[in-house]
Design an enzyme around this catalytic site. Structure first.
Site, PDB file in Angstrom:
ATOM      1  N   SER A  53       0.839  -1.222   0.000  1.00  0.00           N
ATOM      2  CA  SER A  53       0.000   0.000   0.000  1.00  0.00           C
ATOM      3  C   SER A  53       0.867   1.262   0.000  1.00  0.00           C
ATOM      4  CB  SER A  53      -0.974   0.005   1.185  1.00  0.00           C
ATOM      5  OG  SER A  53      -0.286  -0.035   2.410  1.00  0.00           O
ATOM      6  N   HIS A 105       9.599   2.758   8.855  1.00  0.00           N
ATOM      7  CA  HIS A 105       9.419   1.925  10.059  1.00  0.00           C
ATOM      8  C   HIS A 105       8.302   2.504  10.925  1.00  0.00           C
ATOM      9  CE1 HIS A 105      10.324  -0.969  13.098  1.00  0.00           C
ATOM     10  NE2 HIS A 105      10.561  -0.037  14.000  1.00  0.00           N
ATOM     11  N   GLU A 128       1.146   6.383   7.343  1.00  0.00           N
ATOM     12  CA  GLU A 128       2.357   5.976   6.615  1.00  0.00           C
ATOM     13  C   GLU A 128       2.329   6.465   5.166  1.00  0.00           C
ATOM     14  OE1 GLU A 128       3.783   1.730   8.611  1.00  0.00           O
ATOM     15  OE2 GLU A 128       2.418   1.718   6.914  1.00  0.00           O
TER      16      GLU A 128
END
Length: 217
Positions: free
Chosen positions: A16, A127, A198
């Site tokens: 994604s 991360h 993210e």
């Protein structure tokens, strides 16, 4: 007009975050071209995302290397190093400027890092944790469990430079994510919230990396 930065993306799963980069690049909002997507898992959906966008793909798995060495700790290490050396060769064959590890569940050794450093190829990693917290795998689940125990009140997402110590390279971009009681009790919902953050962080981190490369830092 400036030549687009050449990016190789390493993935292991759904992709994604890769999709976020594909979308921005194809919309002309990112001065970059993805030259290849490499996965260490054959069934990673990210490979399908790349194929749909006409991006070359490669499957590069550790298992065949493990079969070539004894199953001792030394043999396992040798297998990983042989895998990493070949991964470096595959990556460098495309002459990228930047390698982005977006959900790549493999710890890269010096056998990968040193050839890329010599070739002056920048490596970044996404991360889902704050710097120095929850390094390694399952960071979201571990942070959520720590929050439920009352040990922390926030986690985050970062893009950082890759060095040999896992998730310890210099952060390029850090975004804090506070835990909100009631909202984040459910791990699945919280994971989705982190992933959505993210997607934005990946684009910002890639843009900052492109800027650094352009300025020759």
């Amino acid at each position: 007009m400036e030549t687009p930065i050449r990016i190789t993306v390493l993935i292991s799963g759904n992709g994604s975050n890769l999709q976020a980069v594909i979308d921005k690049a194809s919309a002309g909002q990112l001065a970059a071209t993805i030259v290849r997507v490499i996965s260490n898992r054959k069934d990673a959906y990210g490979l399908e995302r790349a194929r749909k966008a006409d991006i070359p793909t490669q499957y590069h798995n550790l298992v065949k290397y493990k079969k070539q060495y004894p199953s001792t700790p030394e043999g396992v290490q040798e297998a990983r190093e042989a895998y990493d050396a070949e991964l470096a060769r595959l990556v460098l064959a495309d002459s990228p400027d930047l390698v982005a590890c977006l959900g790549f569940m493999h710890v890269l050794s010096s056998k990968f890092l040193e050839p890329l450093e010599t070739a002056k190829v920048k490596i970044i990693n996404l991360h889902p944790a704050l710097p120095g917290a929850f390094n390694g795998a399952n960071a979201i689940e571990r942070a959520h469990a720590a929050w439920l125990k009352g040990l922390i009140d926030k986690t985050g997402v970062m893009i950082h430079n890759v060095i040999s110590e896992v998730d310890m390279g210099k952060p390029i971009l850090v975004r804090e994510i506070p835990f909100v009681k009631g909202e984040d009790e459910d791990l699945h919902k919280f994971e989705q919230k982190v992933h959505e953050i993210e997607w934005g962080v990946v684009i910002e981190g890639v843009q900052l990396s492109i800027k650094e490369l352009r300025e020759g830092k």
